[in-house]
Each structure stands twice: as C-alpha cells, then as structure tokens.
Enzyme design. Structure first.
Site, PDB file in Angstrom:
ATOM      1  N   GLY A  40      27.619  11.144  44.124  1.00 54.59           N
ATOM      2  CA  GLY A  40      26.500  10.208  44.126  1.00 54.59           C
ATOM      3  C   GLY A  40      25.943   9.827  45.481  1.00 54.59           C
ATOM      4  O   GLY A  40      24.757   9.517  45.603  1.00 54.59           O
ATOM      5  N   GLU A  95      29.454   4.942  49.868  1.00 54.59           N
ATOM      6  CA  GLU A  95      29.342   4.986  48.404  1.00 54.59           C
ATOM      7  C   GLU A  95      27.887   4.814  47.977  1.00 54.59           C
ATOM      8  O   GLU A  95      27.110   4.147  48.653  1.00 54.59           O
ATOM      9  CB  GLU A  95      30.179   3.857  47.788  1.00 54.59           C
ATOM     10  CG  GLU A  95      31.469   4.330  47.151  1.00 54.59           C
ATOM     11  CD  GLU A  95      31.260   5.125  45.855  1.00 54.59           C
ATOM     12  OE1 GLU A  95      30.199   5.754  45.654  1.00 54.59           O
ATOM     13  OE2 GLU A  95      32.192   5.123  45.043  1.00 54.59           O
ATOM     14  N   ASP A  96      27.554   5.376  46.833  1.00 60.33           N
ATOM     15  CA  ASP A  96      26.221   5.165  46.274  1.00 60.33           C
ATOM     16  C   ASP A  96      26.094   3.747  45.715  1.00 60.33           C
ATOM     17  O   ASP A  96      25.168   3.020  46.022  1.00 60.33           O
ATOM     18  CB  ASP A  96      25.885   6.219  45.203  1.00 60.33           C
ATOM     19  CG  ASP A  96      26.961   6.375  44.132  1.00 60.33           C
ATOM     20  OD1 ASP A  96      28.014   5.703  44.210  1.00 60.33           O
ATOM     21  OD2 ASP A  96      26.747   7.177  43.204  1.00 60.33           O
ATOM     22  N   ASP A  99      30.088  -0.844  41.520  1.00 59.40           N
ATOM     23  CA  ASP A  99      29.832  -1.400  40.193  1.00 59.40           C
ATOM     24  C   ASP A  99      31.001  -2.348  39.868  1.00 59.40           C
ATOM     25  O   ASP A  99      30.973  -3.508  40.261  1.00 59.40           O
ATOM     26  CB  ASP A  99      29.697  -0.220  39.220  1.00 59.40           C
ATOM     27  CG  ASP A  99      29.351  -0.619  37.806  1.00 59.40           C
ATOM     28  OD1 ASP A  99      28.631  -1.607  37.633  1.00 59.40           O
ATOM     29  OD2 ASP A  99      29.785   0.074  36.864  1.00 59.40           O
ATOM     30  N   THR A 100      32.038  -1.861  39.209  1.00 60.70           N
ATOM     31  CA  THR A 100      33.207  -2.728  38.974  1.00 60.70           C
ATOM     32  C   THR A 100      34.001  -2.965  40.255  1.00 60.70           C
ATOM     33  O   THR A 100      34.777  -3.914  40.338  1.00 60.70           O
ATOM     34  CB  THR A 100      34.162  -2.087  37.949  1.00 60.70           C
ATOM     35  OG1 THR A 100      34.644  -0.857  38.493  1.00 60.70           O
ATOM     36  CG2 THR A 100      33.470  -1.836  36.628  1.00 60.70           C
ATOM     37  N   GLY A 101      33.860  -2.069  41.234  1.00 57.67           N
ATOM     38  CA  GLY A 101      34.637  -2.154  42.468  1.00 57.67           C
ATOM     39  C   GLY A 101      35.926  -1.356  42.416  1.00 57.67           C
ATOM     40  O   GLY A 101      36.630  -1.231  43.419  1.00 57.67           O
ATOM     41  N   LYS A 127      26.341  -4.025  42.302  1.00 59.22           N
ATOM     42  CA  LYS A 127      26.066  -4.746  41.059  1.00 59.22           C
ATOM     43  C   LYS A 127      27.085  -5.868  40.917  1.00 59.22           C
ATOM     44  O   LYS A 127      28.080  -5.709  40.204  1.00 59.22           O
ATOM     45  CB  LYS A 127      26.272  -3.796  39.870  1.00 59.22           C
ATOM     46  CG  LYS A 127      25.081  -3.019  39.408  1.00 59.22           C
ATOM     47  CD  LYS A 127      25.431  -2.342  38.076  1.00 59.22           C
ATOM     48  CE  LYS A 127      24.901  -0.950  38.024  1.00 59.22           C
ATOM     49  NZ  LYS A 127      25.329  -0.217  36.816  1.00 59.22           N
ATOM     50  N   ASP A 155      23.186   9.734  39.340  1.00 59.67           N
ATOM     51  CA  ASP A 155      22.864  10.514  38.144  1.00 59.67           C
ATOM     52  C   ASP A 155      23.118   9.740  36.865  1.00 59.67           C
ATOM     53  O   ASP A 155      23.825   8.735  36.828  1.00 59.67           O
ATOM     54  CB  ASP A 155      23.748  11.771  38.095  1.00 59.67           C
ATOM     55  CG  ASP A 155      25.178  11.441  37.675  1.00 59.67           C
ATOM     56  OD1 ASP A 155      25.799  10.580  38.351  1.00 59.67           O
ATOM     57  OD2 ASP A 155      25.658  12.004  36.682  1.00 59.67           O
TER      58      ASP A 155
HETATM   59  P1  IMP Z   1      32.996   1.461  39.998  1.00 61.89           P
HETATM   60  O1  IMP Z   1      34.351   2.088  40.205  1.00 61.89           O
HETATM   61  O2  IMP Z   1      32.889   0.802  38.662  1.00 61.89           O
HETATM   62  O3  IMP Z   1      32.609   0.524  41.130  1.00 61.89           O
HETATM   63  O4  IMP Z   1      31.961   2.623  39.883  1.00 61.89           O
HETATM   64  C1  IMP Z   1      31.599   3.349  40.940  1.00 61.89           C
HETATM   65  C2  IMP Z   1      30.937   4.630  40.512  1.00 61.89           C
HETATM   66  O5  IMP Z   1      30.393   4.596  39.196  1.00 61.89           O
HETATM   67  C3  IMP Z   1      29.773   4.866  41.409  1.00 61.89           C
HETATM   68  O6  IMP Z   1      30.171   5.513  42.594  1.00 61.89           O
HETATM   69  C4  IMP Z   1      28.876   5.720  40.549  1.00 61.89           C
HETATM   70  O7  IMP Z   1      29.253   7.077  40.660  1.00 61.89           O
HETATM   71  C5  IMP Z   1      29.143   5.238  39.152  1.00 61.89           C
HETATM   72  N1  IMP Z   1      28.109   4.254  38.748  1.00 61.89           N
HETATM   73  C6  IMP Z   1      28.260   2.927  38.542  1.00 61.89           C
HETATM   74  N2  IMP Z   1      27.106   2.332  38.199  1.00 61.89           N
HETATM   75  C7  IMP Z   1      26.180   3.304  38.198  1.00 61.89           C
HETATM   76  C8  IMP Z   1      24.759   3.328  37.945  1.00 61.89           C
HETATM   77  O8  IMP Z   1      24.090   2.321  37.654  1.00 61.89           O
HETATM   78  N3  IMP Z   1      24.156   4.544  38.055  1.00 61.89           N
HETATM   79  C9  IMP Z   1      24.824   5.684  38.377  1.00 61.89           C
HETATM   80  N4  IMP Z   1      26.144   5.707  38.634  1.00 61.89           N
HETATM   81  C10 IMP Z   1      26.819   4.537  38.538  1.00 61.89           C
HETATM   82 MG    MG Z   2      29.997   7.500  42.944  1.00 62.52          MG
END
Ligand code: IMP
Ligand code: MG
Length: 174
Positions: A40, A95-96, A99-101, A127, A155
C-alpha cells in the site's frame, strides 16, 4: 463499485512535501533508511523519498493482514523481510494508513529488537476512530473518518492502487 474523490493529487503533493521537509530538518546531518510497508505505501514512499534532502536508503517490508476483505484479521505476518540489518541506522517506517494500529505496532516491536539508532513512523493516513492499539505517528499526512479509502497506492481487492488521488469506496456491491 463506486468511488468518490476525497483528497486530490495537488493536496497530497503539498502535504508530502511538508512531511519531507520535516524529516529533512529532524535528521539533518544523518543518513536515513526509509522502510515502505508493501504494497500500500509504495506510491507515498516514492513521493516522500524525493522530498527528503538527505542521503536516503530504501529497504522494503511486505506484510499480510487483510486478505481481500475490509476488516483487519488482527494477525500480521511478515511475508518479505528487510534485505539488510538496520542496527545503528535511523529508520523511518512508511505506512499507507494506520487503521486499527495492529500492523504498525507489531512492526515497531519487531524492528526495535534489531536495534536501530532511531525508529520513526510516517503514515499518509490515520483513522483514529478505529484504533485498537494506540500508535504514535511521527509524520502524518491526513486524518480521515471511518471510511474505506483507495488510490495513491491503497487498494480494494487489489484495484485502484494506480489512482493519482485518494477516494472513498461508497458502494461495495459488485
Ligand atoms: P491496521 O493493522 O488495522 O492498522 O491496518 C493497516 C493496513 O490495513 C493498512 O496498511 C492497509 O493495507 C489496510 N487498510 C486499512 N484501512 C484501509 C483503507 O481504508 N483502505 C485500504 N487499505 C486499508
Ligand atoms: Mg498496508
């Protein structure tokens, strides 16, 4: 599937330039290694690297946490690791989106065990409403609502990474 533009290319470019300037200031006199988290962040990282006026090395990490769904599985797996040690280096994980971290906090813990001189986090998007593990983001592009974002590297089921702007998925029907 329908998408709606959210942040245009010019706005992204201006913000990425600001982040590059901040990194350049913070690391004056040092080399840095940027570590994009694939896939991403490849677009963001390519633009960010070119806004950093220092000696910049690049090494990649690939992780899997999502499959093709929109929900984090909570399980983070490194599918491709760094090619070189980072001991004693100034590392910026790129990182792109946080989200949850879960992904960033897992990667931070993992990379710290390799004894970098410093470890910072750059993320294009955050987020905060979805936080499960709080993450300190040192260089943040934009804060967004709880919507699913595509474009500029991000994506949905491997589509939309090549959009030059950020968009929201408004309709998840096939
Ligand atoms: P986390 O571990 O929940 O913080 O998620 C991180 C990863 O989930 C990111 O690096 C993205 O690859 C994917 N992700 C989370 N939210 C989105 C979104 O809104 N669009 C696209 N990818 C997302
Ligand atoms: Mg990612």
């Amino acid at each position: 599937m329908a998408i709606e533009p959210l942040i245009d290319a010019g706005t992204i470019a201006r913000r990425v330039a600001e982040l590059g300037e901040a990194i350049t200031r913070d690391f004056e006199g040092h080399d840095v290694i940027i570590v994009p988290v694939l896939k991403g962040s490849y677009v963001f990282a390519a633009d960010l690297a070119r806004q950093i006026d220092l000696d910049v090395g690049v090494d990649f990490l690939a992780v899997r946490s999502y499959g093709d769904s929109q929900e984090s599985s909570g399980v983070v797996q490194i599918t491709s690791d760094l090619s070189h040690p980072i001991e004693g280096k100034h590392v910026i994980l790129v990182e792109d989106i946080v989200d949850t971290g879960l992904t960033v906090s897992y990667l931070r813990q993992n990379l710290v065990t390799r004894h970098p001189a410093s470890l910072k986090i750059a993320a294009l998007l955050h987020k905060p409403s979805r936080t499960r593990v709080p993450v300190d983001i040192d260089y943040l592009g934009f804060t967004v609502e709880d919507v699913f974002i595509v474009g500029y590297g991000l994506d949905h089921a491997q589509k939309f990474r090549n959009l030059p702007y950020l968009a929201v998925v408004t309709d998840d029907d096939p």
